[in-house]
Design an enzyme around this catalytic site. Structure first.
Site, short mmCIF file in Angstrom:
data_model
loop_
_atom_site.label_atom_id
_atom_site.label_comp_id
_atom_site.label_asym_id
_atom_site.label_seq_id
_atom_site.Cartn_x
_atom_site.Cartn_y
_atom_site.Cartn_z
N ARG A 35 -3.52 3.77 -13.20
CA ARG A 35 -3.93 3.64 -14.60
C ARG A 35 -2.75 3.21 -15.45
O ARG A 35 -1.63 3.67 -15.26
CB ARG A 35 -4.47 4.99 -15.06
CG ARG A 35 -4.85 5.05 -16.51
CD ARG A 35 -5.80 6.20 -16.79
NE ARG A 35 -5.14 7.49 -16.84
CZ ARG A 35 -5.75 8.62 -17.21
NH1 ARG A 35 -7.02 8.61 -17.55
NH2 ARG A 35 -5.10 9.75 -17.24
N ASP A 75 -7.82 17.37 -25.23
CA ASP A 75 -6.89 16.87 -24.20
C ASP A 75 -7.32 15.49 -23.71
O ASP A 75 -6.59 14.85 -22.95
CB ASP A 75 -6.82 17.84 -23.01
CG ASP A 75 -8.19 18.20 -22.47
OD1 ASP A 75 -9.01 18.73 -23.23
OD2 ASP A 75 -8.45 17.94 -21.28
N ARG A 104 -4.18 16.23 -11.83
CA ARG A 104 -4.46 15.27 -10.75
C ARG A 104 -3.95 13.90 -11.15
O ARG A 104 -4.55 12.88 -10.79
CB ARG A 104 -5.95 15.20 -10.42
CG ARG A 104 -6.74 14.86 -11.63
CD ARG A 104 -8.13 14.50 -11.40
NE ARG A 104 -8.79 14.65 -12.69
CZ ARG A 104 -10.01 14.30 -12.93
NH1 ARG A 104 -10.73 13.78 -11.98
NH2 ARG A 104 -10.54 14.47 -14.11
N ARG A 160 -1.54 13.12 -25.70
CA ARG A 160 -2.86 13.52 -26.20
C ARG A 160 -2.72 14.45 -27.39
O ARG A 160 -1.64 15.04 -27.58
CB ARG A 160 -3.60 14.27 -25.07
CG ARG A 160 -3.70 13.45 -23.80
CD ARG A 160 -3.50 14.32 -22.56
NE ARG A 160 -3.35 13.47 -21.36
CZ ARG A 160 -4.35 12.97 -20.69
NH1 ARG A 160 -5.59 13.27 -21.02
NH2 ARG A 160 -4.12 12.19 -19.65
N LYS A 207 -3.73 8.37 -10.58
CA LYS A 207 -4.71 9.43 -10.80
C LYS A 207 -5.35 9.75 -9.46
O LYS A 207 -5.91 8.86 -8.81
CB LYS A 207 -5.76 8.92 -11.80
CG LYS A 207 -6.61 10.00 -12.41
CD LYS A 207 -7.40 9.45 -13.58
CE LYS A 207 -8.42 10.48 -14.06
NZ LYS A 207 -9.26 9.94 -15.14
N GLY A 239 -6.14 18.22 -7.01
CA GLY A 239 -5.30 17.09 -7.43
C GLY A 239 -5.80 15.74 -6.94
O GLY A 239 -5.13 14.72 -7.09
N ASP A 255 -9.51 8.86 -20.28
CA ASP A 255 -10.18 9.87 -19.47
C ASP A 255 -11.67 9.62 -19.34
O ASP A 255 -12.51 10.31 -19.92
CB ASP A 255 -9.88 11.29 -19.97
CG ASP A 255 -8.51 11.76 -19.51
OD1 ASP A 255 -7.77 10.93 -18.94
OD2 ASP A 255 -8.17 12.94 -19.71
P1 AMP Z 1 -10.72 16.37 -17.50
O1 AMP Z 1 -11.63 17.11 -18.44
O2 AMP Z 1 -11.43 15.79 -16.32
O3 AMP Z 1 -9.92 15.35 -18.22
O4 AMP Z 1 -9.73 17.43 -16.88
C1 AMP Z 1 -9.35 18.60 -17.53
C2 AMP Z 1 -8.19 19.26 -16.82
O5 AMP Z 1 -8.52 19.58 -15.48
C3 AMP Z 1 -6.92 18.41 -16.76
O6 AMP Z 1 -5.83 19.27 -16.90
C4 AMP Z 1 -6.99 17.83 -15.37
O7 AMP Z 1 -5.72 17.47 -14.89
C5 AMP Z 1 -7.58 18.99 -14.58
N1 AMP Z 1 -8.26 18.53 -13.36
C6 AMP Z 1 -9.42 17.84 -13.30
N2 AMP Z 1 -9.74 17.57 -12.01
C7 AMP Z 1 -8.78 18.09 -11.23
C8 AMP Z 1 -8.53 18.14 -9.83
N3 AMP Z 1 -9.36 17.60 -8.93
N4 AMP Z 1 -7.41 18.78 -9.41
C9 AMP Z 1 -6.57 19.34 -10.29
N5 AMP Z 1 -6.74 19.33 -11.61
C10 AMP Z 1 -7.83 18.71 -12.10
MG MG Z 2 -8.59 14.76 -19.23
#
Ligand code: AMP
Ligand code: MG
Length: 490
Positions: A173, A249, A90, A180, A110, A123, A259
């Site tokens: 951002r 990540d 996203r 990462r 973002k 996304g 993040d």
């Molecule tokens: P995060 O733990 O929130 O940093 O996200 C972990 C993974 O999930 C990353 O690869 C993000 O890009 C993906 N992700 C989180 N929210 C979404 C969303 N709404 N749509 C698509 N991918 C997402």
């Molecule tokens: Mg993340």
């Protein structure tokens, strides 16, 4: 489009590092927050950003000349489990700019729609998570803590479906980079040593140029990332920050806080504090952050093994030597930082013990961490300033014992009370983004009222200044205001 000078380097790396992708078209974007100082730092005219052309750029509606939008590939350990393919699901990197100080900065959207890495996600970002990240990342910057920044927040005019339909938003951002630990893991998992070397060289050139001249550049890279994370996590702990999702990540190799999901600040001091609703076992509790930091760095070191030496045992020995420096580095930064918070500039032998005694007292007495240190400077000289500190303690007599030990130690500082107070106020914030205030901002914003957001932003931009007109923002939550869980930023 004028006034934008992109100078992209990541998009010039091999194709398997990212996917080219265009941001989604927002239905009716409008600007809700613009960080004019940051725009100026980037050499972008903030007035232009407020014009329709600027909004087209910030919302992803128009791709500016020189922008090469990409979603980057990465992997990561999420709550300890390895996921070989994550990536920007996203987030879309518009490109890089060289700022006024000559630093290379990523500009990323973002919440600008699906990418090949979106998996089942949409996304998108909900307004609440965008405002939370904007507020907390800018508060961290004002506290002097390395962090990604927020250039703008935009409501898209579209709705995103979560447990209920919510207004959609985009956060613009800015980061030193978005590389990462998980980016390294992506290639390590594929045994793609060529890519690892290209990535490591890119990171060295971009973030740690000194390492290029070391005898062993990749060992020097590891050493520098270890140092940066030890210092960063110590800084978090000194202000009571809980990241909440320290997955690999979500750990930047540039050493910035990145993040902001279910992050939160401590009110009462308690190392077992967890807010994140997805952290059911307290893996990322406040007091676990250093151990988890080292765990993540160990995963980083593993990815570098093929680069560290030809012989695997030699490589492991090098990695272990560098990782072993984390704990002492962190401990030193933490203790010296806590001593400064107590008004002590030069550490003496027994000081580590003093620090632990103070923290144990705070925990036992359910004391608000931020208010304690902020008010303590008023008690450098015995007298009226003690009462505001005492009243924070469940048992105020515990504060009296603490005053005695602390003052006896301050005598050795050989600085005037005024100097000590001044130094303490410069490291102990009066204002932090308290969870109940953020919730208030989000709830108002979802009703279309951004006044609370603007006020809180302003207050948090001067965290070390007394702002009598905003004194209420220092207060911890009342019992009914207490936030017990924060939710992931999605
Ligand atoms: P995060 O733990 O929130 O940093 O996200 C972990 C993974 O999930 C990353 O690869 C993000 O890009 C993906 N992700 C989180 N929210 C979404 C969303 N709404 N749509 C698509 N991918 C997402
Ligand atoms: Mg993340």
């Amino acid at each position: 489009m004028n006034s934008l000078l992109f100078d992209n380097s990541y998009a010039k790396l091999p194709d398997r590092f990212f996917a080219r992708v265009d941001p989604a078209q927002p239905t009716s974007p409008s600007l809700i927050a613009l960080n004019r100082d940051l725009a100026l730092q980037l050499g972008i005219d903030p007035d232009w950003l407020q014009d329709p052309e600027g909004l087209d750029f910030l919302s992803g509606r128009v791709i500016a000349p020189g922008s090469e939008p990409i979603a980057t590939a990465y992997a990561g350990h999420q709550f300890g489990n390895f996921v070989p393919q994550l990536g920007d699901g996203r987030a879309i990197l518009l490109g890089e700019m060289i700022d006024r100080e000559g630093r290379r900065r990523d500009v990323q959207l973002k919440g600008a729609g699906r990418t090949p890495y979106s998996r089942r996600g949409d996304g998108r970002a909900a307004l609440g998570s965008v405002l939370r990240e904007y507020l907390v990342s800018e508060a961290m910057a004002a506290l002097g803590i390395p962090t990604t920044r927020s250039l703008a927040a935009i409501v898209t005019g579209d709705h995103v479906q979560r447990d209920r339909p919510l207004p959609g938003a985009v956060l613009v951002r800015v980061a030193a980079s978005h590389i990462r630990v998980g980016t390294f893991q992506f290639f390590a998992a594929r045994q793609d040593v060529d890519a690892l070397r290209i990535l490591a060289d890119h990171v060295i050139e971009r973030h740690y140029p000194g390492a290029a001249h070391a005898d062993r550049p990749y060992a020097a890279l590891l050493a520098q990332v270890v140092e940066a994370q030890a210092d960063l996590i110590a800084r978090w702990m000194l202000v009571g920050f809980i990241h909440g999702v320290m997955n690999t990540d979500n750990m930047s190799v540039a050493g910035e806080t990145i993040d902001y999901g279910p992050c939160a600040f401590l009110d009462r001091y308690d190392p077992s504090t967890v807010f994140s609703s997805i952290d059911q076992h307290g893996r990322y509790a406040f007091g676990n952050q250093p151990q988890i930091g080292l765990w993540d760095l160990t995963r980083f070191a593993e990815t570098l093994l093929p680069l560290l030496a030809d012989d695997e045992n030699d490589a492991i020995a090098i990695a272990e030597e560098e990782l072993a420096k984390f704990v002492p580095r962190f401990a030193k930064a933490r203790v010296s930082g806590l001593l400064r918070k107590l008004g002590i500039v030069e550490a003496r032998e027994d000081d580590a013990q003093l620090v632990e005694t103070v923290l144990a007292d705070l925990q036992r007495n359910l004391v608000d961490y931020t208010l304690f240190f902020r008010r303590l400077s008023g008690a450098v000289e015995p007298g009226a300033g003690e009462e505001p500190v005492r009243e924070l303690f469940a048992d105020p007599t515990a504060a009296d014992a603490l005053f005695g030990t602390w003052r006896a130690r301050l005598v050795l500082e050989k600085r005037s009370a005024a100097e000590i107070k001044h130094d303490m106020d410069a490291v102990n914030p009066a204002y932090i983004p308290r969870n109940h205030r953020i919730e208030e901002v989000i709830s108002d914003a979802e009703k279309g009222d951004f006044a609370t957001f603007q006020i809180l932003c302003g207050v948090l931009s001067r965290p070390f200044d007394d702002q009598p007109e905003h004194a209420a923002f220092q207060d911890p939550p009342l019992e009914h205001e207490r936030v017990r869980a924060t939710f992931c930023g999605t």
